[in-house]
Scaffold this active site. Structure first.
Site, PDB file in Angstrom:
ATOM      1  N   GLU A 228      12.240  19.263   7.644  1.00 30.92           N
ATOM      2  CA  GLU A 228      13.448  19.104   8.457  1.00 30.92           C
ATOM      3  C   GLU A 228      14.386  18.103   7.815  1.00 30.92           C
ATOM      4  O   GLU A 228      13.962  17.234   7.053  1.00 30.92           O
ATOM      5  CB  GLU A 228      13.067  18.545   9.845  1.00 30.92           C
ATOM      6  CG  GLU A 228      12.338  19.523  10.715  1.00 30.92           C
ATOM      7  CD  GLU A 228      11.896  18.919  12.044  1.00 30.92           C
ATOM      8  OE1 GLU A 228      11.883  17.671  12.172  1.00 30.92           O
ATOM      9  OE2 GLU A 228      11.569  19.697  12.942  1.00 30.92           O
TER      10      GLU A 228
ATOM     11  N   ARG B  18       0.352  17.390  28.029  1.00 27.49           N
ATOM     12  CA  ARG B  18      -0.674  16.504  28.609  1.00 27.49           C
ATOM     13  C   ARG B  18       0.007  15.352  29.308  1.00 27.49           C
ATOM     14  O   ARG B  18       1.223  15.196  29.250  1.00 27.49           O
ATOM     15  CB  ARG B  18      -1.516  15.933  27.474  1.00 27.49           C
ATOM     16  CG  ARG B  18      -0.640  15.249  26.418  1.00 27.49           C
ATOM     17  CD  ARG B  18      -1.452  14.531  25.362  1.00 27.49           C
ATOM     18  NE  ARG B  18      -0.678  14.285  24.160  1.00 27.49           N
ATOM     19  CZ  ARG B  18       0.073  13.229  23.936  1.00 27.49           C
ATOM     20  NH1 ARG B  18       0.184  12.285  24.863  1.00 27.49           N
ATOM     21  NH2 ARG B  18       0.739  13.076  22.813  1.00 27.49           N
TER      22      ARG B  18
HETATM   23  P1  ADP Z   1       2.534   9.893  23.296  1.00 24.74           P
HETATM   24  O1  ADP Z   1       3.504  10.924  22.821  1.00 24.74           O
HETATM   25  O2  ADP Z   1       1.811  10.206  24.553  1.00 24.74           O
HETATM   26  O3  ADP Z   1       3.075   8.548  23.276  1.00 24.74           O
HETATM   27  P2  ADP Z   1       1.039   9.447  20.878  1.00 24.74           P
HETATM   28  O4  ADP Z   1       1.648  10.283  19.820  1.00 24.74           O
HETATM   29  O5  ADP Z   1       1.189   8.002  20.769  1.00 24.74           O
HETATM   30  O6  ADP Z   1       1.415  10.021  22.266  1.00 24.74           O
HETATM   31  O7  ADP Z   1      -0.499   9.809  20.975  1.00 24.74           O
HETATM   32  C1  ADP Z   1      -1.211   9.536  22.142  1.00 24.74           C
HETATM   33  C2  ADP Z   1      -2.633   9.302  21.809  1.00 24.74           C
HETATM   34  O8  ADP Z   1      -3.233  10.489  21.393  1.00 24.74           O
HETATM   35  C3  ADP Z   1      -2.815   8.311  20.708  1.00 24.74           C
HETATM   36  O9  ADP Z   1      -3.948   7.586  21.057  1.00 24.74           O
HETATM   37  C4  ADP Z   1      -3.009   9.182  19.486  1.00 24.74           C
HETATM   38  O10 ADP Z   1      -3.792   8.541  18.520  1.00 24.74           O
HETATM   39  C5  ADP Z   1      -3.710  10.359  20.080  1.00 24.74           C
HETATM   40  N1  ADP Z   1      -3.380  11.626  19.455  1.00 24.74           N
HETATM   41  C6  ADP Z   1      -2.178  12.187  19.346  1.00 24.74           C
HETATM   42  N2  ADP Z   1      -2.267  13.402  18.773  1.00 24.74           N
HETATM   43  C7  ADP Z   1      -3.565  13.613  18.508  1.00 24.74           C
HETATM   44  C8  ADP Z   1      -4.310  14.689  17.939  1.00 24.74           C
HETATM   45  N3  ADP Z   1      -3.723  15.783  17.500  1.00 24.74           N
HETATM   46  N4  ADP Z   1      -5.650  14.549  17.853  1.00 24.74           N
HETATM   47  C9  ADP Z   1      -6.252  13.430  18.297  1.00 24.74           C
HETATM   48  N5  ADP Z   1      -5.608  12.396  18.850  1.00 24.74           N
HETATM   49  C10 ADP Z   1      -4.287  12.476  18.954  1.00 24.74           C
HETATM   50  P1  ADP Z   2       4.190  13.524  16.728  1.00 24.42           P
HETATM   51  O1  ADP Z   2       3.537  14.810  17.084  1.00 24.42           O
HETATM   52  O2  ADP Z   2       3.469  12.784  15.670  1.00 24.42           O
HETATM   53  O3  ADP Z   2       4.541  12.722  17.928  1.00 24.42           O
HETATM   54  P2  ADP Z   2       7.058  14.151  16.542  1.00 24.42           P
HETATM   55  O4  ADP Z   2       7.633  15.376  15.957  1.00 24.42           O
HETATM   56  O5  ADP Z   2       7.117  14.002  18.003  1.00 24.42           O
HETATM   57  O6  ADP Z   2       5.566  13.985  16.029  1.00 24.42           O
HETATM   58  O7  ADP Z   2       7.789  12.913  15.858  1.00 24.42           O
HETATM   59  C1  ADP Z   2       7.376  11.593  16.043  1.00 24.42           C
HETATM   60  C2  ADP Z   2       8.485  10.643  15.601  1.00 24.42           C
HETATM   61  O8  ADP Z   2       8.808  10.830  14.215  1.00 24.42           O
HETATM   62  C3  ADP Z   2       9.795  10.847  16.312  1.00 24.42           C
HETATM   63  O9  ADP Z   2       9.846  10.140  17.534  1.00 24.42           O
HETATM   64  C4  ADP Z   2      10.805  10.323  15.309  1.00 24.42           C
HETATM   65  O10 ADP Z   2      10.886   8.912  15.338  1.00 24.42           O
HETATM   66  C5  ADP Z   2      10.197  10.710  13.991  1.00 24.42           C
HETATM   67  N1  ADP Z   2      10.740  11.993  13.530  1.00 24.42           N
HETATM   68  C6  ADP Z   2      10.184  13.211  13.642  1.00 24.42           C
HETATM   69  N2  ADP Z   2      10.965  14.153  13.083  1.00 24.42           N
HETATM   70  C7  ADP Z   2      12.065  13.513  12.606  1.00 24.42           C
HETATM   71  C8  ADP Z   2      13.259  13.925  11.906  1.00 24.42           C
HETATM   72  N3  ADP Z   2      13.473  15.198  11.576  1.00 24.42           N
HETATM   73  N4  ADP Z   2      14.164  12.980  11.584  1.00 24.42           N
HETATM   74  C9  ADP Z   2      13.950  11.677  11.889  1.00 24.42           C
HETATM   75  N5  ADP Z   2      12.869  11.232  12.536  1.00 24.42           N
HETATM   76  C10 ADP Z   2      11.917  12.131  12.889  1.00 24.42           C
END
Ligand code: ADP
Ligand code: ADP
Ligand code: MG
Length: 485
Positions: free
Chosen positions: A204, A297
């Protein structure tokens, strides 16, 4: 439909397990805990009405072991399973296994989990529902494809390489220039394979001054979908949130309505049920928002939405899983507070390397407008095997300044954790930083201000000494010299 929940297995540990059990207490639902060997004395084990040992320390042997989890549910006479967040919460197969065992799954339909667990599928569905998505390419096989896309669409660096299966900020690499491309691509691929057993990649455009804004949604099986407004989670370390607030200081009323109703539209399109969150990234320079992903979730930061709406989201999840209708409609939801949350991770506040050990002292913040969601107690061990989050600290106020002021008291004056390193000093520096207070920041806040924030840390030892002397002086001046002195 109409299934009553008498006993709930909480398929998790730590903060989420304890959080779910609190609602069960309120609702007079009995609880069953599961634990790995190092967790035998953990907080969630003591809280539950019964507890089952499910395996050794490594998550694959315990908290990710689906068979053991189902057996634990049956063995404890549970009739429902709540997965918390992390571990099996977004595992389609586990959701099916729970249902096949005749138990109630507290979450969305497995098919929705499957589609949304894949960032590529999710993006396709968002596009179909006319939700704006970040310009990019999917199913990327090699860097030639990326170079072609850059040329054809006239895209400039930086770009973001992402794992389709990613989560928790992992499997994501920002690329600044063409020279870095090959290394970044293989890094994202191998990280993704290691963490998620899949190396499908999407690419992206990197949104430069992005703000993370997400919408909490709840839905029942009778076609009612209601949003509980937005949260802003822009303050992140390694693409994972560490501070969240509700509402977002960025949005005006028009944008707020637009983003919230866009989220509802998307959830309706995919037949969502239970609680879920639609995440967006908001581009400050163009004031446009783009779809990021759907988290199928309960989310870590759901508590701040509860603080501004007065609702219990876990309770709603239990009711809709049992076939009930949402007890409110959109016009009934009136947030009237500002809430802030910081994530207390057991980590070095300068390097973010994990910390573990025995919590030798724990003083939990109290006082008006404070909510603590903890996974530990004083004397407890923080084992090295799991997520570093051990406590969520939330504050509320009439407005943003109020919520920040209460957080300053809670973090700066009340909270004491000894025996492990925590993010406390960093979180305190952030909420005292002028840019944070002014609401002017992007997802790059931490990298931009890292050294400055670290320089604001107070040396704890010297502070302790000062405190001791101050107490001593206060005692003498209040009581006068004592006979024993
Ligand atoms: P939120 O979007 O709820 O803030 P986070 O991205 O911080 O979530 O993840 C929430 C929790 O779940 C964290 O403890 C992270 O390490 C765990 N987590 C997130 N995605 C996965 C995954 N695909 N498998 C295992 N643990 C995950
Ligand atoms: P995850 O499943 O690890 O939570 P996300 O797609 O929700 O992944 O992205 C987590 C964080 O990474 C976002 O909150 C943002 O800060 C950063 N991020 C993800 N995609 C982009 C992007 N295309 N440009 C800039 N920041 C990004
Ligand atoms: Mg996310």
């Amino acid at each position: 439909m109409g299934k009553k929940i008498n006993k709930l297995l909480v398929a998790n540990r730590g903060v989420p397990a304890v959080r779910v059990m609190h609602t069960c207490r309120d609702r007079k639902i009995r609880t069953a805990a599961v634990y790995s060997t190092p967790d035998r004395l953990a907080h969630h084990v003591f809280m539950a009405d019964s507890a089952v040992h499910i395996g050794e320390a490594p998550p694959v042997e315990s908290y990710l072991n689906m068979e053991h989890m189902i057996n634990a549910a049956l063995q404890t006479g549970s009739d429902a399973v709540h997965p918390g967040w992390g571990f099996l919460a977004e595992n389609e197969k586990f959701a099916r296994m729970v249902m096949d065992a005749g138990l109630t799954w507290i979450g969305p339909p497995p098919e929705v989990i499957r589609l949304m667990g894949d960032k590529i599928q999710a993006k396709k569905i968002a596009k179909r529902a006319n939700v704006p998505t970040i310009p990019g390419i999917i199913d990327v096989k090699d860097i030639k494809e990326i170079k072609k896309w850059l040329r054809k669409e006239n895209v400039e660096f930086p770009i973001m390489i992402k794992a389709a299966a990613g989560g928790g900020g992992r499997g994501m690499v920002k690329v600044e220039s063409e020279e870095e491309l090959a290394t970044a691509f293989s890094q994202a691929k191998s990280e993704s394979m290691r963490a998620f057993g899949d190396d499908t990649i999407l690419v992206e455009k990197y949104i430069e001054f992005g703000r993370h804004i997400e919408v909490q949604v709840v839905a029942d099986e009778h076609g009612n979908i209601v949003h509980l407004f937005e949260r802003e989670c822009t303050i992140q370390r390694r693409n994972q949130k560490i501070i969240e607030e509700a509402p977002s200081p960025t949005l005006n009323e028009n944008l707020r309505n637009e983003i919230c109703f866009t989220a509802v539209r998307l959830m309706r399109e995919m037949g969502y049920r239970s609680a879920g969150t639609v995440e967006f990234i908001f581009d400050t320079s163009t004031r446009k928002f783009y779809f990021l992903e759907v988290n199928t979730r309960l989310q870590v930061e759901h508590g701040i939405t509860e603080l501004i709406t007065g609702l219990d989201i876990v309770s709603i999840m239990l009711d809709v899983a049992a076939g009930k209708k949402l007890p409110f409609r959109q016009p009934d939801i009136h947030p009237n507070r500002w809430a802030l949350e910081v994530r207390l991770n057991a980590e070095d506040p300068k390097t973010f390397s994990p910390s573990f050990g025995t919590i030798t002292r724990l003083q939990v913040p109290q006082g008006p407008n404070v909510r603590v969601s903890s996974g530990v107690y004083e004397g407890d061990d923080v084992p090295p095997y799991y997520d570093s989050l051990f406590m969520l600290l939330m504050t509320a106020g009439a407005d943003r300044a109020d919520a920040i002021r209460v957080m300053d008291r809670a973090l700066g004056r009340n909270l004491r954790v000894e025996g492990i390193k925590t993010l406390q000093p960093l979180l305190l520096s952030i909420i005292r930083h002028p840019a944070f207070i002014a609401g002017e920041f992007s997802t790059r806040f931490l990298e931009e201000h890292h050294d400055e924030l670290v320089s604001m840390f107070k040396e704890k030892d010297s502070e302790d000494e000062v405190l001791k002397i101050a107490k001593y002086v206060a005692e003498i001046s209040a009581l006068g010299p004592q006979g024993w002195m």
